[in-house]
Write a protein that holds these residues in place. Structure first.
Motif, PDB file in Angstrom:
ATOM      1  N   UNK A  52      -0.117  13.103 -20.837  1.00 46.14           N
ATOM      2  CA  UNK A  52       0.656  13.601 -19.697  1.00 46.14           C
ATOM      3  C   UNK A  52       1.727  14.561 -20.217  1.00 46.14           C
ATOM      4  N   UNK A  53       1.800  15.735 -19.601  1.00 44.74           N
ATOM      5  CA  UNK A  53       2.771  16.741 -20.035  1.00 44.74           C
ATOM      6  C   UNK A  53       4.184  16.320 -19.662  1.00 44.74           C
ATOM      7  N   UNK A  54       5.144  16.626 -20.530  1.00 47.25           N
ATOM      8  CA  UNK A  54       6.558  16.382 -20.240  1.00 47.25           C
ATOM      9  C   UNK A  54       7.224  17.640 -19.690  1.00 47.25           C
ATOM     10  N   UNK A  55       6.687  18.805 -20.034  1.00 49.45           N
ATOM     11  CA  UNK A  55       7.205  20.090 -19.558  1.00 49.45           C
ATOM     12  C   UNK A  55       6.080  21.107 -19.614  1.00 49.45           C
ATOM     13  N   UNK A  56       6.286  22.229 -18.935  1.00 46.92           N
ATOM     14  CA  UNK A  56       5.342  23.343 -19.038  1.00 46.92           C
ATOM     15  C   UNK A  56       6.149  24.626 -19.198  1.00 46.92           C
ATOM     16  N   UNK A  57       5.615  25.510 -20.006  1.00 46.62           N
ATOM     17  CA  UNK A  57       6.276  26.774 -20.318  1.00 46.62           C
ATOM     18  C   UNK A  57       5.367  27.907 -19.858  1.00 46.62           C
TER      19      UNK A  57
END
Length: 150
Positions: free
Chosen positions: A86-91
C-alpha cells in the motif's frame, strides 16, 4: 471508631470503572470542550499539522525547488494494492504535486512505541522521503545542516 458493615460479604464485587461512569450521581462525564464544540486535538488535525510544519521547513530549505509544488493529504490511494504494498504517498513531477495518504501512514506503520512523538516522527519521515523522491535526492541530503551534530 468501628465501621458498620452493610453487607455480609467480606469481599464485595469490584466496581466497574470506565470512561463515562456516573460519579456521585452527577451524571456521565462529557468532553472538556462541551457537546457542541469539536475536540481540541484530533488525529486528523495532528496529521495535517505535522505535514504542514514539515513541508514549511523543507520549503525554507529548498525554496526554488518547492515553491510551486502542491502538497495534499488524502485518506488513501485509489488502488488498494500496488506491486510493493500500500502506497504511503504519490509523487507527480509533471503536475508538481505530492499526495500523502493518511490512513496507510497512520495505520500501517510499525512503531516500536505508540506515542505522539513516534507518530510525528513517522509522518515527518514520510514527508522527507516523498520530497526526496520528488527532488531526486537522498532524504538525508535534504537538510544536511540539521543533522550535522550527529
Amino acid at each position: 471508631m468501628a465501621r458498620s458493615q452493610s453487607s455480609t460479604d467480606p469481599f464485595p464485587a469490584p466496581t466497574r470503572r470506565g470512561r463515562g461512569r456516573d460519579r456521585h450521581g452527577r451524571g456521565i462525564r462529557s468532553s472538556a470542550t462541551g457537546p457542541y464544540l469539536p475536540p481540541l486535538r484530533t488525529r486528523i488535525g495532528m496529521f495535517d499539522m505535522t505535514i504542514a510544519a514539515t513541508v514549511d521547513y523543507l520549503r525554507g530549505v529548498w525554496p526554488a525547488e518547492l515553491s510551486s509544488v502542491r502538497f495534499e493529504v488524502a485518506p488513501g490511494p485509489d488502488s488498494a494494492m500496488s506491486v510493493g504494498g500500500v502506497e504511503r504517498w504519490s509523487v507527480d513531477s509533471v503536475a508538481r504535486r505530492v499526495v500523502f495518504y493518511r490512513l496507510p501512514i497512520q495505520r500501517l506503520s510499525r512503531l516500536h512505541r505508540n506515542d505522539e512523538f513516534h507518530q510525528r516522527m513517522i509522518i515527518e519521515s514520510c514527508v522527507f522521503r516523498a520530497v526526496a523522491e520528488y527532488l531526486g535526492k537522498d532524504p538525508w541530503d535534504l537538510a544536511p545542516e540539521h543533522f550535522r551534530h550527529f
